[in-house]
Design a protein around this motif. Structure first.
Motif, PDB file in Angstrom:
ATOM      1  N   ALA A 157       0.813  -1.475  -0.101  1.00  0.00           N
ATOM      2  CA  ALA A 157      -0.130   0.463  -0.001  1.00  0.00           C
ATOM      3  C   ALA A 157       0.441   1.598  -0.246  1.00  0.00           C
ATOM      4  CB  ALA A 157      -1.048  -0.373   1.263  1.00  0.00           C
ATOM      5  N   ALA A 158       0.243   2.397  -0.446  1.00  0.00           N
ATOM      6  CA  ALA A 158       0.690   3.800  -0.410  1.00  0.00           C
ATOM      7  C   ALA A 158       0.254   4.639   0.120  1.00  0.00           C
ATOM      8  CB  ALA A 158       1.003   4.444  -1.750  1.00  0.00           C
ATOM      9  N   VAL A 159       0.300   5.748   1.018  1.00  0.00           N
ATOM     10  CA  VAL A 159      -0.729   6.097   1.582  1.00  0.00           C
ATOM     11  C   VAL A 159      -0.032   7.499   1.375  1.00  0.00           C
ATOM     12  CG1 VAL A 159      -1.760   7.236   3.809  1.00  0.00           C
ATOM     13  CG2 VAL A 159      -1.540   4.710   3.319  1.00  0.00           C
ATOM     14  N   PHE A 160      -1.279   8.646   0.997  1.00  0.00           N
ATOM     15  CA  PHE A 160      -1.037  10.035   0.289  1.00  0.00           C
ATOM     16  C   PHE A 160      -1.989  10.679   0.745  1.00  0.00           C
ATOM     17  CE2 PHE A 160       0.759   7.989  -3.832  1.00  0.00           C
ATOM     18  CZ  PHE A 160       1.126   8.363  -4.054  1.00  0.00           C
ATOM     19  N   VAL A 161      -1.412  12.384   1.645  1.00  0.00           N
ATOM     20  CA  VAL A 161      -2.388  13.360   2.297  1.00  0.00           C
ATOM     21  C   VAL A 161      -2.334  14.371   1.617  1.00  0.00           C
ATOM     22  CG1 VAL A 161      -2.238  11.876   4.141  1.00  0.00           C
ATOM     23  CG2 VAL A 161      -1.409  14.037   3.275  1.00  0.00           C
ATOM     24  N   ARG A 162      -3.484  15.619   1.570  1.00  0.00           N
ATOM     25  CA  ARG A 162      -3.037  16.181   1.207  1.00  0.00           C
ATOM     26  C   ARG A 162      -1.888  17.128   1.215  1.00  0.00           C
ATOM     27  NH1 ARG A 162      -7.011  17.704  -1.944  1.00  0.00           N
ATOM     28  NH2 ARG A 162      -9.428  16.948  -2.420  1.00  0.00           N
ATOM     29  N   ASN A 163      -1.536  17.943   0.669  1.00  0.00           N
ATOM     30  CA  ASN A 163      -0.366  18.521   0.950  1.00  0.00           C
ATOM     31  C   ASN A 163      -0.350  20.700   1.627  1.00  0.00           C
ATOM     32  OD1 ASN A 163       2.368  19.029   1.405  1.00  0.00           O
ATOM     33  ND2 ASN A 163       2.658  19.267  -1.218  1.00  0.00           N
ATOM     34  N   ASP A 164      -1.186  20.036   2.727  1.00  0.00           N
ATOM     35  CA  ASP A 164      -1.341  21.025   3.128  1.00  0.00           C
ATOM     36  C   ASP A 164      -1.666  21.780   4.375  1.00  0.00           C
ATOM     37  OD1 ASP A 164      -3.297  19.994   4.147  1.00  0.00           O
ATOM     38  OD2 ASP A 164      -5.051  19.918   2.812  1.00  0.00           O
ATOM     39  N   VAL A 165      -1.939  22.405   5.428  1.00  0.00           N
ATOM     40  CA  VAL A 165      -1.425  23.119   5.984  1.00  0.00           C
ATOM     41  C   VAL A 165      -2.338  22.095   7.437  1.00  0.00           C
ATOM     42  CG1 VAL A 165      -3.579  24.701   7.012  1.00  0.00           C
ATOM     43  CG2 VAL A 165      -1.508  24.632   8.084  1.00  0.00           C
ATOM     44  N   VAL A 166      -3.556  21.787   6.847  1.00  0.00           N
ATOM     45  CA  VAL A 166      -4.005  20.008   8.666  1.00  0.00           C
ATOM     46  C   VAL A 166      -3.136  18.944   8.509  1.00  0.00           C
ATOM     47  CG1 VAL A 166      -6.815  19.076   7.931  1.00  0.00           C
ATOM     48  CG2 VAL A 166      -6.593  21.193   7.131  1.00  0.00           C
ATOM     49  N   ASN A 167      -2.393  18.813   7.352  1.00  0.00           N
ATOM     50  CA  ASN A 167      -1.617  17.547   7.725  1.00  0.00           C
ATOM     51  C   ASN A 167       0.123  18.252   7.423  1.00  0.00           C
ATOM     52  OD1 ASN A 167      -4.133  15.590   7.294  1.00  0.00           O
ATOM     53  ND2 ASN A 167      -3.829  16.515   4.874  1.00  0.00           N
ATOM     54  N   GLN A 168       0.690  19.587   8.143  1.00  0.00           N
ATOM     55  CA  GLN A 168       1.636  19.914   7.944  1.00  0.00           C
ATOM     56  C   GLN A 168       1.796  18.784   9.373  1.00  0.00           C
ATOM     57  OE1 GLN A 168       1.835  23.198   9.602  1.00  0.00           O
ATOM     58  NE2 GLN A 168       3.680  23.394   9.495  1.00  0.00           N
ATOM     59  N   ARG A 169       2.183  18.278  10.066  1.00  0.00           N
ATOM     60  CA  ARG A 169       2.776  17.505  11.336  1.00  0.00           C
ATOM     61  C   ARG A 169       3.282  16.273  10.315  1.00  0.00           C
ATOM     62  NH1 ARG A 169       1.912  13.463  14.295  1.00  0.00           N
ATOM     63  NH2 ARG A 169      -0.375  13.032  13.413  1.00  0.00           N
ATOM     64  N   ILE A 170       1.932  15.640   9.891  1.00  0.00           N
ATOM     65  CA  ILE A 170       2.299  14.736   8.752  1.00  0.00           C
ATOM     66  C   ILE A 170       3.305  14.984   8.108  1.00  0.00           C
ATOM     67  CG2 ILE A 170       1.465  12.693   7.368  1.00  0.00           C
ATOM     68  CD1 ILE A 170      -0.173  12.834  11.169  1.00  0.00           C
ATOM     69  N   ALA A 171       3.185  15.859   7.233  1.00  0.00           N
ATOM     70  CA  ALA A 171       4.151  15.577   6.562  1.00  0.00           C
ATOM     71  C   ALA A 171       5.649  16.047   6.317  1.00  0.00           C
ATOM     72  CB  ALA A 171       3.581  17.005   5.462  1.00  0.00           C
ATOM     73  N   GLU A 172       6.167  16.668   7.692  1.00  0.00           N
ATOM     74  CA  GLU A 172       7.538  17.404   8.153  1.00  0.00           C
ATOM     75  C   GLU A 172       7.867  15.938   8.646  1.00  0.00           C
ATOM     76  OE1 GLU A 172       6.643  20.074  11.063  1.00  0.00           O
ATOM     77  OE2 GLU A 172       6.296  21.670   9.397  1.00  0.00           O
ATOM     78  N   GLN A 173       6.743  14.888   9.628  1.00  0.00           N
ATOM     79  CA  GLN A 173       7.402  13.747  10.146  1.00  0.00           C
ATOM     80  C   GLN A 173       7.844  12.745   9.601  1.00  0.00           C
ATOM     81  OE1 GLN A 173       5.755  12.592  13.559  1.00  0.00           O
ATOM     82  NE2 GLN A 173       6.385  10.887  14.150  1.00  0.00           N
ATOM     83  N   PHE A 174       6.405  11.994   8.942  1.00  0.00           N
ATOM     84  CA  PHE A 174       6.918  11.321   7.381  1.00  0.00           C
ATOM     85  C   PHE A 174       6.339  11.518   5.710  1.00  0.00           C
ATOM     86  CE2 PHE A 174       4.353  10.243  11.129  1.00  0.00           C
ATOM     87  CZ  PHE A 174       4.505   9.221  11.873  1.00  0.00           C
ATOM     88  N   GLY A 175       6.778  12.662   5.089  1.00  0.00           N
ATOM     89  CA  GLY A 175       6.571  12.986   4.071  1.00  0.00           C
ATOM     90  C   GLY A 175       7.754  12.277   3.009  1.00  0.00           C
ATOM     91  N   TYR A 176       7.589  12.121   1.506  1.00  0.00           N
ATOM     92  CA  TYR A 176       8.743  11.235   1.091  1.00  0.00           C
ATOM     93  C   TYR A 176       8.629  12.768   0.048  1.00  0.00           C
ATOM     94  CZ  TYR A 176       9.162   6.831   3.525  1.00  0.00           C
ATOM     95  OH  TYR A 176       8.713   5.929   4.301  1.00  0.00           O
ATOM     96  N   ARG A 177       9.526  13.473   0.259  1.00  0.00           N
ATOM     97  CA  ARG A 177       9.312  14.971  -0.576  1.00  0.00           C
ATOM     98  C   ARG A 177      10.140  14.404  -2.137  1.00  0.00           C
ATOM     99  NH1 ARG A 177       6.464  18.581   0.819  1.00  0.00           N
ATOM    100  NH2 ARG A 177       6.281  18.986   3.432  1.00  0.00           N
ATOM    101  N   THR A 178      10.968  13.436  -2.051  1.00  0.00           N
ATOM    102  CA  THR A 178      12.576  13.576  -2.607  1.00  0.00           C
ATOM    103  C   THR A 178      11.897  11.962  -3.590  1.00  0.00           C
ATOM    104  OG1 THR A 178      14.129  14.529  -1.098  1.00  0.00           O
ATOM    105  CG2 THR A 178      14.921  13.398  -2.757  1.00  0.00           C
ATOM    106  N   ILE A 179      12.311  10.977  -3.256  1.00  0.00           N
ATOM    107  CA  ILE A 179      11.944   9.648  -3.683  1.00  0.00           C
ATOM    108  C   ILE A 179      10.809   9.481  -4.561  1.00  0.00           C
ATOM    109  CG2 ILE A 179      13.014   8.451  -2.169  1.00  0.00           C
ATOM    110  CD1 ILE A 179      10.536   7.274  -1.547  1.00  0.00           C
ATOM    111  N   ARG A 180      10.427   9.051  -6.085  1.00  0.00           N
ATOM    112  CA  ARG A 180       9.611   8.663  -6.902  1.00  0.00           C
ATOM    113  C   ARG A 180       9.881   7.061  -7.495  1.00  0.00           C
ATOM    114  NH1 ARG A 180      12.522  13.527  -8.145  1.00  0.00           N
ATOM    115  NH2 ARG A 180      14.069  12.001  -9.745  1.00  0.00           N
ATOM    116  N   PRO A 181       9.164   6.442  -6.232  1.00  0.00           N
ATOM    117  CA  PRO A 181       9.070   5.105  -6.689  1.00  0.00           C
ATOM    118  C   PRO A 181       7.779   4.594  -7.567  1.00  0.00           C
ATOM    119  CG  PRO A 181       7.851   5.185  -4.441  1.00  0.00           C
ATOM    120  CD  PRO A 181       8.630   7.110  -4.460  1.00  0.00           C
ATOM    121  N   PHE A 182       7.571   5.103  -8.193  1.00  0.00           N
ATOM    122  CA  PHE A 182       5.953   5.537  -9.070  1.00  0.00           C
ATOM    123  C   PHE A 182       6.634   5.813 -10.169  1.00  0.00           C
ATOM    124  CE2 PHE A 182       4.275   6.550  -5.092  1.00  0.00           C
ATOM    125  CZ  PHE A 182       3.884   5.465  -4.306  1.00  0.00           C
TER     126      PHE A 182
END
Length: 222
Positions: A157-182
């Motif tokens: 599985a892959a899990v995505f969230v909206r890249n917005d302020v609501v998910n800021q904590r999740i994005a900062e802690q768990f976001g994959y911003r560099t790799i492109r596994p797909f």
């Protein structure tokens, strides 16, 4: 031990059920033992011991543990499992009982899955904030969208969230911003390689068997 028990079990069967001769009791005993072993090894095991091999158990646990807010989008094959694991915290988008869902919902489901040009509008209509789907079903529009961020990935599985302020904590802690596994050809530049290595190694903590992470790490190291 099982083989040594066969003669005693056969004798017991013969006496209890008045089977005509000990020779007839032997094959019956062996068949019963084979059935019992098969049931224990394949059917008798608790579902929670095998579900992680076939369903997104770790990804579902990630969503629950992180208390990601908002509605969920999922694929057919995940629906029934996610009802079991996530309900009532997260009602599923669809499951295998497609006849229960409004045709408009199913059309929006298809648009997202196929990556139609208005796939994001389909998600906004239902205020979807979380996507969980098999890695092979991540279309290029989603993989490259700046509005969605990959926060969890394993072989199932892959899990995505909206890249917005609501998910800021999740994005900062768990976001994959560099790799492109797909992407079929990620081609990481020198300035990206260090961050990509860190992110691939983090993905392998979720699932040490992710082939794509191993493959891309090998390409970078070469």
């Amino acid at each position: 031990a099982i083989l040594l028990a066969v003669p005693f079990l056969a004798k017991n069967l013969q006496n209890r059920y008045r089977l005509p001769g000990e020779k007839n009791a032997f094959p019956v005993t062996i068949l019963l033992l084979l059935f019992a072993l098969g049931y224990h090894n394949f059917l008798g095991r608790p579902l929670n011991k095998t579900s992680a091999d076939y369903f997104p158990e770790k990804a579902a646990r990630f969503i629950l543990d992180q208390k990601i807010p908002g509605n969920l989008y999922n694929t057919y094959n995940f629906g029934g499992f996610l009802i079991w694991k996530l309900f009532p915290n997260y009602p599923v988008y669809v499951d295998g009982r497609h006849e229960m869902y409004d045709p408009d919902v199913m059309e929006d489901f298809r648009k997202m899955l196929d990556g139609d040009k208005d796939w994001e509008e389909s998600l906004s209509k239902f205020d979807v904030n979380i996507l969980i789907l098999p890695p092979r079903e991540v279309h290029p529009g989603l993989a490259q969208s700046p509005d969605w961020l990959l926060v969890y990935v394993d072989n199932l599985a892959a899990v995505f969230v909206r890249n917005d302020v609501v998910n800021q904590r999740i994005a900062e802690q768990f976001g994959y911003r560099t790799i492109r596994p797909f992407s079929p050809d990620p081609n990481y530049g020198r300035e990206e390689q260090e961050a990509a290595i860190r992110e691939f190694l983090r993905s392998l903590e979720n699932d040490p068997g992710i082939f794509r992470s191993h493959y891309d790490l090998g390409v970078i190291y070469l």
